[in-house]
Motif scaffolding. Structure first.
Motif, PDB file in Angstrom:
ATOM      1  N   PHE A  55       1.186  -0.903  -0.333  1.00 25.17           N
ATOM      2  CA  PHE A  55       0.062  -0.089  -0.012  1.00 25.17           C
ATOM      3  C   PHE A  55       0.538   1.145   0.013  1.00 25.17           C
ATOM      4  CE2 PHE A  55      -2.154  -2.970   2.597  1.00 25.17           C
ATOM      5  CZ  PHE A  55      -3.570  -3.487   1.429  1.00 25.17           C
ATOM      6  N   ASN A  56       0.559   1.935  -1.111  1.00 19.79           N
ATOM      7  CA  ASN A  56       0.996   3.453  -0.896  1.00 19.79           C
ATOM      8  C   ASN A  56       0.860   4.467   0.913  1.00 19.79           C
ATOM      9  OD1 ASN A  56       2.037   3.475  -3.874  1.00 19.79           O
ATOM     10  ND2 ASN A  56      -0.177   4.158  -4.063  1.00 19.79           N
ATOM     11  N   ASN A  57       1.512   4.670   0.616  1.00 20.27           N
ATOM     12  CA  ASN A  57       1.803   6.292   2.354  1.00 20.27           C
ATOM     13  C   ASN A  57       1.437   5.207   3.881  1.00 20.27           C
ATOM     14  OD1 ASN A  57       1.991   7.878   0.646  1.00 20.27           O
ATOM     15  ND2 ASN A  57       0.235   7.557  -0.043  1.00 20.27           N
ATOM     16  N   VAL A  58       1.445   3.559   3.408  1.00 19.27           N
ATOM     17  CA  VAL A  58       1.532   3.282   4.076  1.00 19.27           C
ATOM     18  C   VAL A  58       3.260   2.019   5.019  1.00 19.27           C
ATOM     19  CG1 VAL A  58       1.454   1.124   5.317  1.00 19.27           C
ATOM     20  CG2 VAL A  58      -0.106   1.682   4.646  1.00 19.27           C
ATOM     21  N   PHE A  59       3.927   2.606   5.930  1.00 18.62           N
ATOM     22  CA  PHE A  59       5.401   2.150   6.762  1.00 18.62           C
ATOM     23  C   PHE A  59       5.065   1.038   7.370  1.00 18.62           C
ATOM     24  CE2 PHE A  59       5.183   6.349   4.426  1.00 18.62           C
ATOM     25  CZ  PHE A  59       6.275   6.743   3.491  1.00 18.62           C
ATOM     26  N   ALA A  60       6.438   1.227   7.646  1.00 15.87           N
ATOM     27  CA  ALA A  60       6.337  -0.116   8.828  1.00 15.87           C
ATOM     28  C   ALA A  60       7.817   0.016   9.571  1.00 15.87           C
ATOM     29  CB  ALA A  60       6.643  -2.148   8.156  1.00 15.87           C
ATOM     30  N   ALA A  61       7.500  -0.530  10.600  1.00 14.94           N
ATOM     31  CA  ALA A  61       7.944  -0.633  12.283  1.00 14.94           C
ATOM     32  C   ALA A  61       8.535  -2.038  12.381  1.00 14.94           C
ATOM     33  CB  ALA A  61       7.664  -0.025  13.317  1.00 14.94           C
ATOM     34  N   VAL A  62       9.172  -2.681  12.588  1.00 13.99           N
ATOM     35  CA  VAL A  62       9.474  -4.540  12.775  1.00 13.99           C
ATOM     36  C   VAL A  62      10.195  -4.470  14.672  1.00 13.99           C
ATOM     37  CG1 VAL A  62       9.690  -4.604  10.910  1.00 13.99           C
ATOM     38  CG2 VAL A  62      11.423  -4.501  11.753  1.00 13.99           C
ATOM     39  N   GLY A  63       9.320  -5.150  14.881  1.00 16.00           N
ATOM     40  CA  GLY A  63       9.775  -5.205  17.055  1.00 16.00           C
ATOM     41  C   GLY A  63       8.738  -5.640  17.946  1.00 16.00           C
ATOM     42  N   VAL A  64       9.506  -6.711  18.676  1.00 20.84           N
ATOM     43  CA  VAL A  64       8.625  -7.103  20.153  1.00 20.84           C
ATOM     44  C   VAL A  64       8.969  -6.299  21.718  1.00 20.84           C
ATOM     45  CG1 VAL A  64       8.801  -9.313  21.308  1.00 20.84           C
ATOM     46  CG2 VAL A  64      10.090  -9.136  18.931  1.00 20.84           C
ATOM     47  N   TYR A  65       8.006  -5.987  21.617  1.00 20.16           N
ATOM     48  CA  TYR A  65       6.649  -5.176  22.888  1.00 20.16           C
ATOM     49  C   TYR A  65       6.371  -6.223  23.673  1.00 20.16           C
ATOM     50  CZ  TYR A  65       2.477  -3.332  24.571  1.00 20.16           C
ATOM     51  OH  TYR A  65       1.537  -3.053  25.404  1.00 20.16           O
ATOM     52  N   PRO A  66       7.534  -5.298  25.044  1.00 15.47           N
ATOM     53  CA  PRO A  66       7.986  -5.602  26.250  1.00 15.47           C
ATOM     54  C   PRO A  66       6.577  -7.756  26.713  1.00 15.47           C
ATOM     55  CG  PRO A  66       7.206  -3.465  26.789  1.00 15.47           C
ATOM     56  CD  PRO A  66       7.169  -4.302  24.964  1.00 15.47           C
ATOM     57  N   GLN A  67       5.716  -7.126  26.623  1.00 14.81           N
ATOM     58  CA  GLN A  67       4.670  -7.945  26.927  1.00 14.81           C
ATOM     59  C   GLN A  67       4.768  -9.443  26.342  1.00 14.81           C
ATOM     60  OE1 GLN A  67       3.350  -8.938  29.886  1.00 14.81           O
ATOM     61  NE2 GLN A  67       3.957  -6.420  30.291  1.00 14.81           N
ATOM     62  N   ASN A  68       5.482  -9.258  25.513  1.00  7.91           N
ATOM     63  CA  ASN A  68       5.757 -10.420  24.057  1.00  7.91           C
ATOM     64  C   ASN A  68       7.209 -10.979  23.872  1.00  7.91           C
ATOM     65  OD1 ASN A  68       2.868 -10.472  23.320  1.00  7.91           O
ATOM     66  ND2 ASN A  68       3.494  -8.460  21.736  1.00  7.91           N
ATOM     67  N   VAL A  69       8.177 -10.985  25.481  1.00  9.12           N
ATOM     68  CA  VAL A  69       9.318 -11.298  24.927  1.00  9.12           C
ATOM     69  C   VAL A  69      10.012 -12.463  25.416  1.00  9.12           C
ATOM     70  CG1 VAL A  69      10.648  -9.055  24.559  1.00  9.12           C
ATOM     71  CG2 VAL A  69       9.929 -10.142  27.085  1.00  9.12           C
ATOM     72  N   GLY A  70       8.224 -13.461  26.201  1.00  9.07           N
ATOM     73  CA  GLY A  70       8.724 -14.181  27.190  1.00  9.07           C
ATOM     74  C   GLY A  70       9.129 -15.740  26.169  1.00  9.07           C
ATOM     75  N   ASN A  71       8.424 -15.607  25.191  1.00  8.46           N
ATOM     76  CA  ASN A  71       8.964 -17.327  23.873  1.00  8.46           C
ATOM     77  C   ASN A  71       9.228 -16.558  23.012  1.00  8.46           C
ATOM     78  OD1 ASN A  71       7.492 -18.715  25.782  1.00  8.46           O
ATOM     79  ND2 ASN A  71       5.840 -18.232  25.080  1.00  8.46           N
ATOM     80  N   LEU A  72      10.178 -15.795  22.664  1.00  7.00           N
ATOM     81  CA  LEU A  72      10.996 -16.125  21.861  1.00  7.00           C
ATOM     82  C   LEU A  72      11.930 -16.865  21.248  1.00  7.00           C
ATOM     83  CD1 LEU A  72      11.995 -12.011  21.921  1.00  7.00           C
ATOM     84  CD2 LEU A  72      10.248 -12.516  20.505  1.00  7.00           C
ATOM     85  N   PRO A  73      11.780 -16.955  19.975  1.00  6.56           N
ATOM     86  CA  PRO A  73      13.188 -17.756  18.955  1.00  6.56           C
ATOM     87  C   PRO A  73      14.237 -17.398  19.852  1.00  6.56           C
ATOM     88  CG  PRO A  73      11.889 -16.844  17.536  1.00  6.56           C
ATOM     89  CD  PRO A  73      11.307 -16.615  18.266  1.00  6.56           C
ATOM     90  N   ASP A  74      15.818 -17.892  19.527  1.00  2.00           N
ATOM     91  CA  ASP A  74      17.102 -17.713  20.121  1.00  2.00           C
ATOM     92  C   ASP A  74      17.366 -16.015  19.476  1.00  2.00           C
ATOM     93  OD1 ASP A  74      17.136 -19.341  22.562  1.00  2.00           O
ATOM     94  OD2 ASP A  74      18.304 -21.240  21.464  1.00  2.00           O
ATOM     95  N   ASN A  75      16.839 -17.125  17.618  1.00  2.00           N
ATOM     96  CA  ASN A  75      17.365 -16.051  16.425  1.00  2.00           C
ATOM     97  C   ASN A  75      16.279 -15.039  16.468  1.00  2.00           C
ATOM     98  OD1 ASN A  75      15.176 -17.712  15.878  1.00  2.00           O
ATOM     99  ND2 ASN A  75      16.187 -17.926  13.685  1.00  2.00           N
ATOM    100  N   TYR A  76      15.745 -14.285  17.581  1.00  2.00           N
ATOM    101  CA  TYR A  76      15.055 -13.376  17.096  1.00  2.00           C
ATOM    102  C   TYR A  76      15.636 -12.322  16.115  1.00  2.00           C
ATOM    103  CZ  TYR A  76      15.413  -9.948  20.695  1.00  2.00           C
ATOM    104  OH  TYR A  76      16.114  -9.370  21.746  1.00  2.00           O
ATOM    105  N   LEU A  77      16.868 -12.049  16.945  1.00  2.00           N
ATOM    106  CA  LEU A  77      16.916 -10.765  16.671  1.00  2.00           C
ATOM    107  C   LEU A  77      17.604 -10.805  15.284  1.00  2.00           C
ATOM    108  CD1 LEU A  77      19.559 -10.028  19.353  1.00  2.00           C
ATOM    109  CD2 LEU A  77      17.583  -8.447  18.567  1.00  2.00           C
ATOM    110  N   ASP A  78      18.541 -11.850  13.919  1.00  2.00           N
ATOM    111  CA  ASP A  78      18.440 -12.035  12.976  1.00  2.00           C
ATOM    112  C   ASP A  78      17.430 -12.275  12.539  1.00  2.00           C
ATOM    113  OD1 ASP A  78      20.746 -13.342  13.736  1.00  2.00           O
ATOM    114  OD2 ASP A  78      20.995 -15.078  14.052  1.00  2.00           O
ATOM    115  N   ILE A  79      15.632 -12.420  12.748  1.00  2.23           N
ATOM    116  CA  ILE A  79      14.952 -12.617  12.132  1.00  2.23           C
ATOM    117  C   ILE A  79      14.008 -10.961  11.611  1.00  2.23           C
ATOM    118  CG2 ILE A  79      12.054 -12.895  11.710  1.00  2.23           C
ATOM    119  CD1 ILE A  79      12.720 -15.847  13.754  1.00  2.23           C
ATOM    120  N   LEU A  80      15.081 -10.198  13.239  1.00  2.04           N
ATOM    121  CA  LEU A  80      14.239  -8.560  12.839  1.00  2.04           C
ATOM    122  C   LEU A  80      14.902  -7.983  12.099  1.00  2.04           C
ATOM    123  CD1 LEU A  80      13.407  -7.484  16.436  1.00  2.04           C
ATOM    124  CD2 LEU A  80      11.888  -8.374  14.885  1.00  2.04           C
TER     125      LEU A  80
END
Ligand SMILES: [Zn+2]
Length: 256
Positions: A55-80
């Motif tokens: 979509f035109n004029n739609v931009f993105a931010a990627v990240g993990v919210y503090p309440q969602n950091v409980g079950n992250l895969p070990d390589n989450y930083l690589d994925i981000l």
């Protein structure tokens, strides 16, 4: 009419399952110039990049919210990092600390916050920060990691905390909360802030401004928040919108 840029929205939320595309395809009919769709975990970060791609004029931010950091895969930083390379990704977020609910270990939140701030620095991207009931630790981590640019979104802290953040060159995000009757503390903060450090956001589907408080928020309601900010800063609406759009453009380094 002057169109407004919505610096923080969550159109991936299930609250938009029935009509998401209507908004993303035609933001202009909401009086909106563009949005940043902000991720809160791996899945919504991925969705944000897909919206930005389509979509035109739609931009993105990627990240993990503090309440969602409980079950992250070990390589989450690589994925981000991989997601952050996609087109129209303009920030890391939302990331931060939330001590309001005692559900996720504080040390783990701090570690993931620091790691994602470092990633933002390495990628030369600004950070969108969520911080609730965690002012002291947030300040300590920001002083330590020194991100290039960051916003504390949906700002809810005192003037004293705001002043310490201004010294770190922080941007401040304001939502519909500023229109609420009990928003005295935020109004006091907003009055004191430099004009060039204020961003406006819906945080939709949350935080609908008056007169829509309690309803599902969408970007068409952003004008009520802007009107209130203009009134507090003693500016005409048009002037205020221009100033807010300029700040968004400088913060995200995009032409809007
Ligand atoms: Zn948000």
């Amino acid at each position: 009419m002057e169109f407004i840029f919505d610096t923080h929205a969550h159109y991936d939320d299930p609250a938009f399952d029935a009509d998401r595309l209507d908004f993303l395809k035609d933001l202009q009919s909401c009086g909106i110039k563009g949005i940043v769709n902000v991720g809160a975990d791996i899945k919504t970060s991925q969705l944000s990049t897909e919206y930005a791609e389509h979509f035109n004029n739609v931009f993105a931010a990627v990240g993990v919210y503090p309440q969602n950091v409980g079950n992250l895969p070990d390589n989450y930083l690589d994925i981000l990092e991989e997601l952050a390379q996609k087109q129209k990704v303009v920030a890391l977020g939302e990331i931060g600390l939330d001590y309001h609910y005692d559900t996720v270990d504080k040390k783990l939140q701090q570690r993931c916050f620091e790691e994602q701030l470092e990633l933002a620095k390495n990628l030369n991207l600004p950070a969108i920060i969520h911080s609730r009931d965690a002012a002291e630790d947030t300040l300590a981590i920001l002083k330590n990691t020194k991100p290039q640019r960051f916003v504390v979104h949906c700002f809810s802290y005192s003037l004293e905390v705001a002043k310490q953040l201004v010294a770190l060159d922080c941007y401040f995000g304001f939502t519909g909360v500023i229109t609420f009757k009990n928003a005295k503390k935020s109004v006091e903060v907003l009055k004191e802030l430099p004009l060039n450090r204020i961003l406006v956001e819906t945080d939709c589907p949350y935080m609908a401004p008056e007169p829509n408080r309690g309803k599902r928020c969408d970007s068409s309601m952003l004008r009520f928040t802007v009107q209130k900010i203009a009134q507090i800063k003693g500016l005409q609406n048009l002037e205020m919108i221009k100033s807010l759009n300029k700040n968004a453009s400088e913060f995200y380094k995009i032409n809007i």
